[in-house]
Design a protein around this motif. Structure first.
Motif, PDB file in Angstrom:
ATOM      1  N   ILE A 207       0.828  -1.207   0.000  1.00 21.52           N
ATOM      2  CA  ILE A 207       0.000   0.000   0.000  1.00 21.52           C
ATOM      3  C   ILE A 207       0.862   1.255   0.000  1.00 21.52           C
ATOM      4  CG2 ILE A 207      -1.640   1.344   1.388  1.00 21.52           C
ATOM      5  CD1 ILE A 207      -2.865  -1.272   2.346  1.00 21.52           C
ATOM      6  N   LEU A 208       2.033   1.176   0.644  1.00 22.73           N
ATOM      7  CA  LEU A 208       2.911   2.334   0.763  1.00 22.73           C
ATOM      8  C   LEU A 208       4.040   2.343  -0.263  1.00 22.73           C
ATOM      9  CD1 LEU A 208       3.286   2.449   4.667  1.00 22.73           C
ATOM     10  CD2 LEU A 208       1.650   3.697   3.235  1.00 22.73           C
ATOM     11  N   ASN A 209       4.102   1.342  -1.117  1.00 18.80           N
ATOM     12  CA  ASN A 209       5.179   1.223  -2.115  1.00 18.80           C
ATOM     13  C   ASN A 209       4.569   0.712  -3.416  1.00 18.80           C
ATOM     14  OD1 ASN A 209       7.503   0.748  -3.603  1.00 18.80           O
ATOM     15  ND2 ASN A 209       8.038  -1.113  -2.487  1.00 18.80           N
ATOM     16  N   ARG A 210       4.177   1.636  -4.278  1.00 27.50           N
ATOM     17  CA  ARG A 210       3.377   1.278  -5.454  1.00 27.50           C
ATOM     18  C   ARG A 210       4.099   1.511  -6.776  1.00 27.50           C
ATOM     19  NH1 ARG A 210      -2.825   3.185  -4.099  1.00 27.50           N
ATOM     20  NH2 ARG A 210      -2.792   2.799  -1.861  1.00 27.50           N
ATOM     21  N   TRP A 211       5.409   1.421  -6.772  1.00 27.75           N
ATOM     22  CA  TRP A 211       6.168   1.761  -7.971  1.00 27.75           C
ATOM     23  C   TRP A 211       5.727   0.973  -9.201  1.00 27.75           C
ATOM     24  CZ3 TRP A 211       9.001  -1.703 -10.884  1.00 27.75           C
ATOM     25  CH2 TRP A 211       9.245  -2.955 -10.293  1.00 27.75           C
ATOM     26  N   LEU A 212       5.284  -0.269  -9.001  1.00 23.91           N
ATOM     27  CA  LEU A 212       4.983  -1.107 -10.167  1.00 23.91           C
ATOM     28  C   LEU A 212       3.687  -0.710 -10.868  1.00 23.91           C
ATOM     29  CD1 LEU A 212       2.610  -3.098  -9.072  1.00 23.91           C
ATOM     30  CD2 LEU A 212       4.496  -4.517  -8.283  1.00 23.91           C
ATOM     31  N   GLU A 340       5.035   6.142  -0.413  1.00 17.44           N
ATOM     32  CA  GLU A 340       5.821   6.884   0.575  1.00 17.44           C
ATOM     33  C   GLU A 340       7.314   6.938   0.234  1.00 17.44           C
ATOM     34  OE1 GLU A 340       4.828   8.651   3.109  1.00 17.44           O
ATOM     35  OE2 GLU A 340       2.691   8.203   2.944  1.00 17.44           O
ATOM     36  N   ASP A 341       7.670   6.554  -0.993  1.00 16.98           N
ATOM     37  CA  ASP A 341       9.071   6.585  -1.424  1.00 16.98           C
ATOM     38  C   ASP A 341       9.955   5.769  -0.479  1.00 16.98           C
ATOM     39  OD1 ASP A 341      11.133   7.220  -3.142  1.00 16.98           O
ATOM     40  OD2 ASP A 341      11.647   9.066  -2.087  1.00 16.98           O
ATOM     41  N   ILE A 342       9.512   4.541  -0.189  1.00 19.11           N
ATOM     42  CA  ILE A 342      10.268   3.654   0.693  1.00 19.11           C
ATOM     43  C   ILE A 342      10.833   2.457  -0.073  1.00 19.11           C
ATOM     44  CG2 ILE A 342       8.991   4.304   2.765  1.00 19.11           C
ATOM     45  CD1 ILE A 342       7.361   1.711   2.427  1.00 19.11           C
ATOM     46  N   ASN A 343      10.846   2.552  -1.404  1.00 20.04           N
ATOM     47  CA  ASN A 343      11.338   1.444  -2.221  1.00 20.04           C
ATOM     48  C   ASN A 343      12.868   1.468  -2.250  1.00 20.04           C
ATOM     49  OD1 ASN A 343      11.778  -0.593  -4.036  1.00 20.04           O
ATOM     50  ND2 ASN A 343      10.982   0.503  -5.815  1.00 20.04           N
ATOM     51  N   ILE A 344      13.486   0.746  -1.318  1.00 27.47           N
ATOM     52  CA  ILE A 344      14.957   0.733  -1.249  1.00 27.47           C
ATOM     53  C   ILE A 344      15.563  -0.105  -2.369  1.00 27.47           C
ATOM     54  CG2 ILE A 344      14.953   1.114   1.239  1.00 27.47           C
ATOM     55  CD1 ILE A 344      15.574  -1.863   1.604  1.00 27.47           C
ATOM     56  N   TRP A 345      14.712  -0.802  -3.121  1.00 24.37           N
ATOM     57  CA  TRP A 345      15.192  -1.622  -4.245  1.00 24.37           C
ATOM     58  C   TRP A 345      15.009  -0.884  -5.573  1.00 24.37           C
ATOM     59  CZ3 TRP A 345      11.664  -2.913  -0.536  1.00 24.37           C
ATOM     60  CH2 TRP A 345      12.142  -3.728   0.509  1.00 24.37           C
ATOM     61  N   LYS A 346      14.772   0.421  -5.524  1.00 22.83           N
ATOM     62  CA  LYS A 346      14.415   1.187  -6.710  1.00 22.83           C
ATOM     63  C   LYS A 346      15.458   1.084  -7.799  1.00 22.83           C
ATOM     64  CE  LYS A 346      12.938   5.810  -8.163  1.00 22.83           C
ATOM     65  NZ  LYS A 346      12.695   7.199  -7.728  1.00 22.83           N
ATOM     66  N   ARG A 347      16.734   1.166  -7.445  1.00 15.27           N
ATOM     67  CA  ARG A 347      17.787   1.110  -8.468  1.00 15.27           C
ATOM     68  C   ARG A 347      17.757  -0.184  -9.260  1.00 15.27           C
ATOM     69  NH1 ARG A 347      23.651   2.187  -6.731  1.00 15.27           N
ATOM     70  NH2 ARG A 347      23.877   1.963  -8.980  1.00 15.27           N
ATOM     71  N   SER A 348      17.365  -1.273  -8.582  1.00 16.52           N
ATOM     72  CA  SER A 348      17.306  -2.565  -9.272  1.00 16.52           C
ATOM     73  C   SER A 348      16.192  -2.598 -10.299  1.00 16.52           C
ATOM     74  CB  SER A 348      17.093  -3.689  -8.243  1.00 16.52           C
ATOM     75  OG  SER A 348      18.193  -3.781  -7.379  1.00 16.52           O
TER      76      SER A 348
END
Length: 352
Positions: A207-212, A340-348
């Motif tokens: 819910i707080l990490n919806r990058w996909l 909430e911009d908490i995706n610490i795997w974003k670079r991957s």
């Protein structure tokens, strides 16, 4: 060293009603059915957790119909210790039930020093798979993943390694993790040409990490017939009531690691409080609602949970008792929670 399995009884018998207690969903266009809730051994399966606790967590999971156990070569600490611990549990308790389990491992993140200890080379993936099998005492895993996209290795090499791993019998299926939509399409196309279809994708999603969602990954996976196992569905504990009264001693946010206290902003905590109220109105815990939300459409096959004690597994598994949402509930959740911009795997998951 992990405790010897000889210290534990070997007459474990799983609950007779375990398959009635879980919902199973088809993984993409494959023949594989996965439990709606799967157990990940990313946290709490290293040398900093007593083996008896790890064992109790796994046995509780299987008793609840959780048949899918997700590992990686570097899970610990130290790296490799989670696989060794799970190997002990396989020998002491699950040894008569291997054909009822789906066991996954991965390689891509840093496992050991030097130029061959991370990323996506053929050398690293194949040798990592061999090492994982040795640590768990297995002749094959069910799924082996490329743990992250490697921008410096040709994708053909990484996918070719997965193809070799499957064709050699080291794994039954291939998967990728944290690849964005574009890279997923490219990886799946290569695997299809090689004749080893991609079974599953493992993205972070909550819910707080919806990058996909803006990336279009869910639509891509549905179109390609690839299943999905969402990890960090509880946002590493943020989508529980654990942090509503502050940061408890011994919690993940209180330790140096993957959950930074800076993520627990006043805005995020206000959102979590509102979400907790919505969960209570549904007769669910916040964790249960967060899992159900992740599973709200068929694009996500299963939600991957972690646990530090068996009661947490029990709470999470009970999410399957109410997986449906009204349009009003979904709108209310969207009103009170955004990325909430908490995706610490974003670079991957980025293209480059």
């Amino acid at each position: 060293m992990a405790d010897s399995h000889d210290h534990y009884p070997t007459d474990y018998r799983p609950a007779d009603d375990r398959y009635e207690r879980m919902v199973y969903r088809r993984c993409g266009a494959s023949g594989v059915m996965l439990p709606a809730v799967s157990l990940g051994l990313w946290q709490n399966f290293g040398h900093d957790t007593p083996h008896a606790t790890k064992r109790a967590i796994c046995l509780k999971a299987f008793d609840l119909g959780i048949t899918h156990f997700d590992l990686a070569n570097n899970y610990g600490p130290p790296p490799g210790s989670a696989e060794r611990a799970f190997g002990e549990i396989l020998r002491s308790d699950f040894r008569g039930y291997r054909d009822e389990l789906v066991i996954a491992s991965k390689a891509g993140y840093r496992m050991h020093p030097g130029p061959y200890g991370e990323w996506g080379s053929r050398k690293y993936l194949i040798e990592s798979c061999d090492a994982s099998l040795k640590r768990m005492g297995l002749d094959h895993v069910d799924i082996f993943y490329s743990h992250r996209f490697d921008p410096d290795t040709p994708l053909e090499e990484t996918m070719g390694a997965l193809d070799t791993i499957v064709r050699s019998g080291r794994a039954l299926y291939a998967g990728v993790s944290s690849y964005n939509s574009q890279r997923t399409r490219e990886a799946v196309a290569i695997l299809n040409r090689l004749g080893t279809p991609c079974l599953i994708h493992q993205p972070s999603y909550s819910i707080l990490n919806r990058w996909l969602e803006p990336d279009g990954l869910k639509q891509t996976l549905t179109e390609l017939g690839v299943g999905a196992i969402a990890f960090s569905v509880l946002a590493q504990g943020m989508l529980t009531t654990k942090y509503l009264g502050g940061i408890p001693e011994g919690s993940r946010a209180s330790q140096a690691g993957s959950l930074s206290p800076k993520f627990l902003t006043d805005k995020a905590l206000a959102s979590i409080n509102k979400l907790n109220e919505i969960a209570q109105s549904r007769g669910q815990t916040l964790a249960q609602m967060a899992i159900a939300w992740t599973l709200r459409d068929a694009a996500i096959t299963t939600a991957l949970i972690g646990a530090s004690k068996p009661s947490q597994v029990e709470d999470c598994a009970a999410a399957v008792q109410n997986l449906s949402f009204t349009a009003e509930e979904l709108a209310l959740i969207d009103r009170h929670a955004n990325d909430e911009d908490i995706n610490i795997w974003k670079r991957s998951s980025e293209t480059e």
